[in-house]
Motif scaffolding. Structure first.
Motif, PDB file in Angstrom:
ATOM      1  N   GLN A   1     -31.819  92.070  12.220  1.00 28.91           N
ATOM      2  CA  GLN A   1     -30.475  91.526  12.734  1.00 28.91           C
ATOM      3  C   GLN A   1     -30.463  91.754  14.465  1.00 28.91           C
ATOM      4  N   ILE A   2     -29.395  91.038  14.764  1.00 29.11           N
ATOM      5  CA  ILE A   2     -29.380  91.252  16.294  1.00 29.11           C
ATOM      6  C   ILE A   2     -27.963  91.887  16.426  1.00 29.11           C
ATOM      7  N   VAL A   3     -27.985  93.051  17.202  1.00 32.26           N
ATOM      8  CA  VAL A   3     -26.795  93.851  17.381  1.00 32.26           C
ATOM      9  C   VAL A   3     -26.346  93.698  18.877  1.00 32.26           C
ATOM     10  N   LEU A   4     -25.498  93.032  19.010  1.00 33.76           N
ATOM     11  CA  LEU A   4     -24.819  92.395  20.425  1.00 33.76           C
ATOM     12  C   LEU A   4     -23.590  93.432  20.907  1.00 33.76           C
ATOM     13  N   ASP A   5     -23.947  93.966  22.347  1.00 33.28           N
ATOM     14  CA  ASP A   5     -22.871  94.730  22.969  1.00 33.28           C
ATOM     15  C   ASP A   5     -22.799  94.078  24.319  1.00 33.28           C
ATOM     16  N   CYS A   6     -21.753  93.497  24.600  1.00 33.02           N
ATOM     17  CA  CYS A   6     -21.466  92.446  25.731  1.00 33.02           C
ATOM     18  C   CYS A   6     -19.986  93.063  26.490  1.00 33.02           C
ATOM     19  N   THR A   7     -20.100  94.002  27.358  1.00 31.84           N
ATOM     20  CA  THR A   7     -18.887  94.557  27.987  1.00 31.84           C
ATOM     21  C   THR A   7     -18.775  94.036  29.425  1.00 31.84           C
ATOM     22  N   MET A   8     -18.257  93.216  29.721  1.00 33.71           N
ATOM     23  CA  MET A   8     -18.298  92.798  31.308  1.00 33.71           C
ATOM     24  C   MET A   8     -16.825  92.536  31.736  1.00 33.71           C
ATOM     25  N   GLU A   9     -16.659  92.853  33.156  1.00 32.01           N
ATOM     26  CA  GLU A   9     -15.230  92.626  33.677  1.00 32.01           C
ATOM     27  C   GLU A   9     -15.370  91.294  34.274  1.00 32.01           C
ATOM     28  N   ALA A  10     -16.391  90.724  34.635  1.00 39.62           N
ATOM     29  CA  ALA A  10     -16.380  89.221  34.978  1.00 39.62           C
ATOM     30  C   ALA A  10     -16.660  88.308  33.880  1.00 39.62           C
ATOM     31  N   SER A  11     -15.810  87.305  33.734  1.00 39.32           N
ATOM     32  CA  SER A  11     -15.863  86.712  32.673  1.00 39.32           C
ATOM     33  C   SER A  11     -16.840  85.352  32.612  1.00 39.32           C
ATOM     34  N   GLU A  12     -17.160  85.427  33.933  1.00 35.84           N
ATOM     35  CA  GLU A  12     -18.185  84.130  34.041  1.00 35.84           C
ATOM     36  C   GLU A  12     -19.343  84.497  35.172  1.00 35.84           C
ATOM     37  N   ILE A  13     -20.324  83.684  35.102  1.00 35.59           N
ATOM     38  CA  ILE A  13     -21.625  83.776  36.100  1.00 35.59           C
ATOM     39  C   ILE A  13     -21.825  82.428  36.225  1.00 35.59           C
ATOM     40  N   VAL A  14     -22.593  82.278  37.652  1.00 38.93           N
ATOM     41  CA  VAL A  14     -23.127  81.011  38.014  1.00 38.93           C
ATOM     42  C   VAL A  14     -24.812  80.928  37.996  1.00 38.93           C
TER      43      VAL A  14
ATOM     44  N   HIS B   1     -20.354  81.720  30.442  1.00 36.67           N
ATOM     45  CA  HIS B   1     -19.571  82.867  29.785  1.00 36.67           C
ATOM     46  C   HIS B   1     -20.607  83.561  29.069  1.00 36.67           C
ATOM     47  N   PRO B   2     -20.837  84.754  29.605  1.00 39.95           N
ATOM     48  CA  PRO B   2     -21.969  85.529  29.090  1.00 39.95           C
ATOM     49  C   PRO B   2     -21.593  85.980  27.547  1.00 39.95           C
ATOM     50  N   ARG B   3     -20.359  86.221  27.200  1.00 37.58           N
ATOM     51  CA  ARG B   3     -20.132  86.752  25.708  1.00 37.58           C
ATOM     52  C   ARG B   3     -20.498  85.502  25.028  1.00 37.58           C
ATOM     53  N   GLU B   4     -19.800  84.269  25.201  1.00 38.56           N
ATOM     54  CA  GLU B   4     -20.175  83.360  24.392  1.00 38.56           C
ATOM     55  C   GLU B   4     -21.413  82.693  24.415  1.00 38.56           C
ATOM     56  N   PHE B   5     -22.276  82.657  25.622  1.00 35.50           N
ATOM     57  CA  PHE B   5     -23.592  82.367  25.863  1.00 35.50           C
ATOM     58  C   PHE B   5     -24.402  83.392  24.834  1.00 35.50           C
ATOM     59  N   LEU B   6     -24.173  84.530  24.849  1.00 30.90           N
ATOM     60  CA  LEU B   6     -25.020  85.519  23.779  1.00 30.90           C
ATOM     61  C   LEU B   6     -24.828  85.066  22.120  1.00 30.90           C
ATOM     62  N   ASP B   7     -23.608  84.921  22.126  1.00 31.50           N
ATOM     63  CA  ASP B   7     -23.028  84.736  20.793  1.00 31.50           C
ATOM     64  C   ASP B   7     -23.849  83.217  20.204  1.00 31.50           C
ATOM     65  N   GLU B   8     -24.069  82.353  20.989  1.00 32.38           N
ATOM     66  CA  GLU B   8     -24.757  81.187  20.746  1.00 32.38           C
ATOM     67  C   GLU B   8     -26.276  81.687  20.693  1.00 32.38           C
ATOM     68  N   ILE B   9     -27.082  82.213  21.691  1.00 34.94           N
ATOM     69  CA  ILE B   9     -28.282  82.579  21.225  1.00 34.94           C
ATOM     70  C   ILE B   9     -28.505  83.605  19.985  1.00 34.94           C
ATOM     71  N   LYS B  10     -27.569  84.376  19.620  1.00 36.25           N
ATOM     72  CA  LYS B  10     -27.635  85.206  18.540  1.00 36.25           C
ATOM     73  C   LYS B  10     -27.841  84.318  17.419  1.00 36.25           C
ATOM     74  N   GLU B  11     -27.124  83.549  17.224  1.00 36.92           N
ATOM     75  CA  GLU B  11     -26.884  82.548  16.115  1.00 36.92           C
ATOM     76  C   GLU B  11     -28.111  81.592  15.958  1.00 36.92           C
TER      77      GLU B  11
END
Length: 422
Positions: free
Chosen positions: A293-306, A272-282
């Motif tokens: 600081q890291i400024v995160l902007d993740c706007t995706m229609e797809a909620s998941e990728i493989v 799940h890209p948004r959650e994945f990037l939040d973990e990386i940011k932390e």
């Protein structure tokens, strides 16, 4: 030549010609009786002088031809004209001793006192037939020889083609072997180069953090004796920072080694890209410079990728680490992710020193470091490793940079990837 002959041939000149002809000449009346024969004819058939006179013409033919000859003689008598006898057929005559011999006969006619006489000009063609037979046998032998020769040529051609094919296969195998040797030598050369670079970089890059660790450890011991906790904390942070630098260098070499040996496997899982990037940011907040600081902007229609989460994390860690290292304190690092057709776009942008234009074409080469990297710690392997990781994920990477203003890296990863064949 007897009374009949004397009565028929009155002209002395004609008589001389008749007697001296090299062909056998027999004159036959309409009943088929021989009325005169020249000496050559007598010799051909093996008769003495004048012995042929009065004989039936059929007596000079093999028994098998006689009945047919009677019919032929009657037809000629009814319509006489000069012709060759037996055109297209082999004619055979019969000697007095019963032996047969091949002949060639031409027919003509004349009239003496209103009586029709048939003239047969006879040539013994035994020698010619022998020659013809010999030629025929030679031709047959030549045909047989030609057929055998053709078969031999075909067999040798086939053997030659097989030899050529085998030789071509051997050449191909040899070229493959040479190519494998060349690749092995190239691989060995690259490994030797890697070892040389490693020794060079290790001796340089390890020296500073190790010196810092040693110096800080000695000072901590002194400050601990005096109870100066604030200075102890400062040097503890320096030790941590140096250890992180050493860890990063070792990780780069370990990653490159695994990639070189083909030991990195793609293991896909749902991300799940948004959650994945939040973990990386932390996780990255602990290694950023002061005020960054890291400024995160993740706007995706797809909620998941493989994708392979471990490899993707390493890619983004490396790009964010570089953005931090080559940017000043209090600068922001911008991370975005966007949907694209069957893929997702990750962007990492900094406000750092940028990459000189003349260096940009070398950025993904092993051990390359930009000319403006100065004293910033690094092995020159990070972007090379990133590029290899992205290739494993069947993605792409590009960047744009402006000197002293910052750099933007773009990474495109398929929303669903299949492991590449080894």
């Amino acid at each position: 030549m007897g009374t009949p002959q004397t009565g028929l041939i009155t002209n002395e000149a004609f008589r001389e010609i008749f007697q001296s002809m090299s062909e056998g000449i027999i004159m036959v009346d309409t009943r088929g009786k021989i009325v005169v024969a020249n000496p050559v004819a007598e010799q051909l058939f093996g008769y003495a002088t004048d012995e042929l006179t009065g004989l039936a013409m059929e007596e000079l033919l093999p028994a098998r031809y006689r009945s047919g000859h009677v019919n032929f003689r009657s037809a000629f008598n009814s319509n006489p004209f000069p012709r060759r006898m037996g055109a297209g057929r082999d004619l055979t005559a019969l000697r007095r001793d019963g032996s047969e011999f091949p002949v060639e006969i031409s027919l003509s006619f004349t009239k003496v006192k209103s009586e029709l006489l048939v003239m047969a000009f006879i040539s013994d063609i035994s020698m010619r037939k022998k020659t013809e037979d010999a030629l025929k046998r030679s031709e047959e032998q030549l045909i047989v020889y030609a057929v055998e020769l053709e078969k031999k040529v075909e067999m040798r051609t086939e053997a030659l083609n097989n030899s050529i094919l085998k030789l071509e296969e051997e050449v191909i195998e040899r070229k493959k072997a040479e190519e494998e040797v060349r690749k092995s030598l190239e691989k060995e050369r690259e490994l030797n180069e890697l070892k040389t670079k490693f020794v060079s970089i290790a001796s340089h890059e390890f020296r500073t953090p190790l010196s810092t660790v040693l110096s800080s450890a000695s000072l901590i011991d002194q400050y601990n004796t005096r109870g100066e906790s604030d200075k102890i904390n400062k040097h503890v942070q320096r030790i941590k920072s140096s250890v992180n630098q050493l860890t990063g260098i070792l990780n780069d070499f370990l990653s490159l080694g695994k990639l070189e040996e083909g030991k990195v496997d793609v293991v896909n899982e749902t991300i799940h890209p948004r959650e994945f990037l939040d973990e990386i940011k932390e996780e990255m907040n602990g290694v950023l410079k002061e005020g960054q600081q890291i400024v995160l902007d993740c706007t995706m229609e797809a909620s998941e990728i493989v994708c392979d989460a471990r490899i993707l994390r390493n890619i983004l860690f490396n790009l964010i680490t570089n953005a931090s290292k080559y940017s000043d304190v209090n600068k922001s690092i911008y991370i975005t992710c966007r949907d694209q057709k069957r893929s997702v776009l990750f962007e990492v942008q900094d406000e750092g020193i940028g990459i000189p234009e003349e260096d940009q074409k070398h950025m993904f080469e092993r051990f390359f470091r930009a000319s403006n990297s100065g004293n910033v710690q690094g092995t020159g392997l990070g972007l090379n490793i990133v590029k290899r990781y992205i290739d494993l994920l069947q993605g792409t990477i590009s960047f744009s940079s402006e000197y002293n203003k910052g750099t933007l890296f773009k990474v495109t990863i398929p929303t669903s990837t299949n492991p590449l064949p080894k």
